[in-house]
Scaffold this motif. Structure first.
Motif, PDB file in Angstrom:
ATOM      1  N   LYS A  43       0.913  -1.194  -0.027  1.00  0.00           N
ATOM      2  CA  LYS A  43      -0.126   0.047   0.003  1.00  0.00           C
ATOM      3  C   LYS A  43       0.877   1.266  -0.064  1.00  0.00           C
ATOM      4  O   LYS A  43       1.874   1.227   0.566  1.00  0.00           O
ATOM      5  CB  LYS A  43      -0.945   0.159   1.276  1.00  0.00           C
ATOM      6  N   ASN A  44       0.140   2.307  -0.710  1.00  0.00           N
ATOM      7  CA  ASN A  44       0.944   3.747  -0.586  1.00  0.00           C
ATOM      8  C   ASN A  44       0.224   4.659  -0.098  1.00  0.00           C
ATOM      9  O   ASN A  44      -1.069   4.665  -0.132  1.00  0.00           O
ATOM     10  CB  ASN A  44       1.266   3.923  -2.128  1.00  0.00           C
ATOM     11  N   PRO A 102      -1.892  -0.148  -5.288  1.00  0.00           N
ATOM     12  CA  PRO A 102      -1.641   0.346  -6.770  1.00  0.00           C
ATOM     13  C   PRO A 102      -3.181   0.250  -7.340  1.00  0.00           C
ATOM     14  O   PRO A 102      -3.879  -0.897  -7.087  1.00  0.00           O
ATOM     15  CB  PRO A 102      -0.538  -0.192  -7.260  1.00  0.00           C
ATOM     16  N   LEU A 103      -3.198   0.923  -8.506  1.00  0.00           N
ATOM     17  CA  LEU A 103      -4.539   1.044  -8.971  1.00  0.00           C
ATOM     18  C   LEU A 103      -5.173  -0.435  -9.614  1.00  0.00           C
ATOM     19  O   LEU A 103      -6.226  -0.752  -9.096  1.00  0.00           O
ATOM     20  CB  LEU A 103      -4.773   1.821 -10.293  1.00  0.00           C
ATOM     21  N   ASP A 106      -5.780  -2.555  -6.724  1.00  0.00           N
ATOM     22  CA  ASP A 106      -7.004  -2.290  -6.121  1.00  0.00           C
ATOM     23  C   ASP A 106      -8.280  -2.649  -6.809  1.00  0.00           C
ATOM     24  O   ASP A 106      -9.287  -3.130  -6.155  1.00  0.00           O
ATOM     25  CB  ASP A 106      -7.051  -0.591  -6.013  1.00  0.00           C
TER      26      ASP A 106
END
Length: 169
Positions: A43-44, A102-103, A106
């Motif tokens: 996770k960011n 990240p997209l 996700d």
């Protein structure tokens, strides 16, 4: 030469397996990532700023932001400070950080967890039915008289016992 049920099952098993290879990979990857959903693995940190109704109470703010683990740390006449952010009561601006995958990951995990109220829930149902077909059709891969089939039955029994053990321990 007459075509047997076994032949049709093998053909269907083969081509559905090829067809669903990408979907199976997506569910496998997202399943592994979901195991770690209670951690910050992969996770960011992402900054958010939302304009909300001014003058919200602390309880309403938590419900409006829909943040897991929302907890008020400090509140005064003008601001609510909560874990990871703050809310200005006069302007209605909430500023906070959150951790997101990240997209692509996700999107994959959201699809993996789709509910019946979401548009792509049918993909989960279709994939579940396909997996059940793979389970059943696997028993038509080899003739029952072969040693491979007999060994396969032992492995099946072992897998079922392991599953029961994991479910009840």
């Amino acid at each position: 030469m007459s075509k047997t049920t076994g032949l049709y099952m093998r053909i269907l098993h083969r081509y559905l397996g090829f067809f669903f290879a990408g979907v199976m990979a997506m569910y496998a990857i997202s399943g592994i990532v979901l195991v770690f959903r209670d951690t910050d693995f992969l996770k960011n940190e992402v900054q958010f700023q939302k304009e909300l109704t001014p003058g919200l109470k602390a309880e309403s703010l938590g419900k409006t932001l829909k943040r897991k683990g929302y907890k008020v740390e400090k509140e005064d006449g003008q601001k609510i400070i909560f874990n990871g952010g703050s809310y200005d009561k006069s302007s209605g601006i909430a500023t906070y950080t959150d951790k997101k995958l990240p997209l692509l990951l996700d999107k994959m995990t959201h699809l993996h967890k789709a509910k019946s109220s979401q548009p792509l829930f049918f993909l989960n149902v279709l994939f579940g039915v396909s997996l059940l077909f793979f389970v059943v059709s696997a028993f038509w891969m080899f003739r029952p008289s072969t040693s491979v089939f007999k060994k396969g039955i032992y492995f099946t029994i072992g897998g079922v016992l392991l599953t029961l053990l994991l479910l009840f321990v």
